[in-house]
Scaffold this active site. Structure first.
Site, PDB file in Angstrom:
ATOM      1  N   SER A   1      19.278  32.371   2.987  1.00 30.96           N
ATOM      2  CA  SER A   1      19.425  33.110   4.245  1.00 30.96           C
ATOM      3  C   SER A   1      20.311  32.349   5.212  1.00 30.96           C
ATOM      4  O   SER A   1      20.324  31.116   5.235  1.00 30.96           O
ATOM      5  CB  SER A   1      18.059  33.376   4.889  1.00 30.96           C
ATOM      6  OG  SER A   1      17.439  34.494   4.261  1.00 30.96           O
TER       7      SER A   1
ATOM      8  N   HIS B   1      13.818  26.925   1.498  1.00 29.63           N
ATOM      9  CA  HIS B   1      13.280  28.210   1.959  1.00 29.63           C
ATOM     10  C   HIS B   1      13.046  28.192   3.465  1.00 29.63           C
ATOM     11  O   HIS B   1      12.873  27.142   4.068  1.00 29.63           O
ATOM     12  CB  HIS B   1      11.950  28.496   1.265  1.00 29.63           C
ATOM     13  CG  HIS B   1      12.082  28.797  -0.181  1.00 29.63           C
ATOM     14  ND1 HIS B   1      11.200  28.341  -1.129  1.00 29.63           N
ATOM     15  CD2 HIS B   1      13.007  29.503  -0.862  1.00 29.63           C
ATOM     16  CE1 HIS B   1      11.561  28.762  -2.328  1.00 29.63           C
ATOM     17  NE2 HIS B   1      12.661  29.477  -2.194  1.00 29.63           N
ATOM     18  N   GLY B   2      13.045  29.391   4.053  1.00 23.89           N
ATOM     19  CA  GLY B   2      12.636  29.527   5.446  1.00 23.89           C
ATOM     20  C   GLY B   2      13.778  29.419   6.440  1.00 23.89           C
ATOM     21  O   GLY B   2      14.952  29.450   6.074  1.00 23.89           O
TER      22      GLY B   2
ATOM     23  N   ASP C   1       9.357  36.634  -8.316  1.00 25.84           N
ATOM     24  CA  ASP C   1       9.934  35.457  -7.661  1.00 25.84           C
ATOM     25  C   ASP C   1       8.913  34.318  -7.665  1.00 25.84           C
ATOM     26  O   ASP C   1       7.764  34.500  -7.305  1.00 25.84           O
ATOM     27  CB  ASP C   1      10.287  35.851  -6.207  1.00 25.84           C
ATOM     28  CG  ASP C   1      11.082  34.791  -5.486  1.00 25.84           C
ATOM     29  OD1 ASP C   1      10.974  34.721  -4.245  1.00 25.84           O
ATOM     30  OD2 ASP C   1      11.795  34.028  -6.168  1.00 25.84           O
TER      31      ASP C   1
END
Ligand SMILES: O=C(COP(=O)(O)O)N(O)CCCCOP(=O)(O)O
Ligand code: NA
Ligand SMILES: [Zn+2]
Length: 308
Positions: free
Chosen positions: A213, A179-180, A81
Site C-alpha cells: 500500500s 504490512h500496515g 492470504d
C-alpha cells in the site's frame, strides 16, 4: 468463473505488469473491487485472510465472491492470504479456493520447505496454485537496520533452492515492505538490486509483493479531518510499485489503502450528514470509495487495464 493465477501471472510477467490482490471482508468491499475490475477490464485476485474468515465466516465470503463472479462474468482468482498451517490451506482448497498462500516465513528454512511442499502436493492434486513466502515481511512498526535487513530480506540463492525443492507456483519476497500504514520511519526504500538477483536465478518465475500500500496522504488527511488520529503513516511510493510491476513482481497485495479510503469516506459522510442514519448511505459511499481506489491502482500502479 473462478480461475487460478497460473496464466494470469505468465501474461503479467511477459507484459511487464502486475495483478492486484485485494483483501475482502464484507459485501461492499467485494462489490467495489469487482466493479472497478469490470470497468477496467482487468484480471483480479480477491484474497481472504484468516482474520477475514473469522470476521465474516467462510461461507459468507465464498458465496459473496461467487455472487460477484456470477453478477459480472469476470474471471476471478479466490486466494487465501497468509495461510499459516496445512489445515487452513486444505480447508480453503476443499472449499473451492483456486489459490492459497502457505506462509512459513517465520519457520527455519528447512521447515518452511517441508510445510510448503506438503501444501503444494495437496493443492496441485486439486488443481490449485500455491504462493509461499521466504524472508520476513516486517510487521507494522518494524524499522530495520542494515544488519537486520540482511537477516530478514529474501536471500536470492535460498529463493532458487526453495522453489526447486517445493514446486511452489509463486513466491512472496521480502525486499523492504511491511504490512500496515507505518512502513518506513525514514525514506521509503525497496531493494531492487535484490529483486533483480532473484529474477536472475528464477527467470520468468512469478514473484509477489506484500505490504504494497502507498498510504496515500490525502486519505490519511481525510480520516484525520473528520475525527481520525493517524500519524506518521507512510507507504510505498507508487513510482516504486510501477517499477516492481514492470519487473518480476506479478502480484501486488493491497489492503491498507482500501481501509483508509473506506474509513475516510465513512467518517466524511457521517460528519457531513449528521441527521442521516441509513447504513446504506455511508456503506454505499464506502463502496464507491473502494471502487475509485481500485480503479486508481489498476491504472496508476498495476498496469493491468484491458489485460483480460
Ligand atoms: O500484504 C498485504 C497488505 O499489505 P498493506 O498493508 O500494505 O496493504 N496483505 O497480505 C494483506 C494483509 C491483510 C491482513 O488481514 P487481517 O487484518 O485480517 O489479518
Ligand atoms: Na510484472
Ligand atoms: Zn501480506
Amino acid at each position: 468463473p473462478l480461475v487460478t493465477s497460473k496464466e494470469l501471472f505468465k501474461k503479467a510477467y511477459e507484459g511487464g505488469y502486475a495483478i492486484g490482490a485485494f483483501n475482502v471482508n464484507n459485501m461492499e468491499i467485494i462489490q467495489g473491487i469487482v466493479e472497478a475490475a469490470k470497468e477496467e477490464n482487468s484480471p483480479l485476485i480477491l484474497q481472504v485472510s484468516a482474520g477475514a474468515r473469522k470476521y465474516a465466516r467462510p461461507v459468507y465470503l465464498k458465496k459473496l465472491v461467487e455472487a460477484a463472479v456470477e453478477d459480472t462474468g469476470l474471471p476471478v482468482v479466490l486466494h487465501l492470504d497468509h495461510g499459516e498451517s496445512f489445515e487452513i490451506c486444505k480447508a480453503c482448497i476443499d472449499d473451492g479456493f483456486t489459490s492459497v498462500m502457505i506462509d512459513g516465513s517465520k519457520l527455519p528454512f528447512e521447515e518452511n520447505i517441508t510445510l510448503t511442499k506438503k501444501v503444494v502436493d495437496y493443492a496441485h492434486e486439486h488443481g490449485v496454485v500455491v504462493e509461499a513466502e521466504l524472508g520476513r515481511i516486517g510487521g507494522v512498526e518494524d524499522n530495520i537496520s542494515v544488519g537486520e535487513r540482511e537477516a530478514t530480506f529474501t536471500d536470492p540463492d535460498q529463493a532458487l533452492e526453495f522453489v526447486e525443492r517445493t514446486g511452489v507456483d509463486s513466491l512472496a519476497i521480502a525486499i523492504g515492505t511491511s504490512h500496515g500504514a507505518y512502513k518506513f520511519k525514514g525514506e521509503p526504500y525497496l531493494d531492487f538490486k535484490r529483486l533483480e538477483e532473484i529474477m536472475k536465478r528464477l527467470p520468468g518465475f512469478p514473484l509477489v509483493l506484500h505490504g504494497a500500500s502507498t498510504v496515500l496522504p490525502e486519505f490519511v488527511e481525510a480520516c484525520n479531518k473528520y475525527g481520525g488520529s493517524i500519524h506518521s503513516a507512510k507507504g510505498v511510493p507508487e513510482e516504486m510499485l510501477r517499477k516492481a510491476a514492470s519487473l518480476g513482481i506479478c502480484k501486488i497485495n493491497i489492503d491498507t489503502d482500501l481501509r483508509l479510503a473506506m474509513t475516510a469516506m465513512i467518517r466524511k459522510y457521517l460528519a457531513e450528514n449528521p441527521s442521516e442514519f441509513d447504513p446504506r448511505k455511508y456503506l454505499g459511499a464506502a463502496r464507491e470509495a473502494i471502487k475509485e481506489m481500485v480503479k486508481h491502482k489498476i491504472r496508476n500502479v498495476l498496469g493491468s487495464s484491458n489485460k483480460l
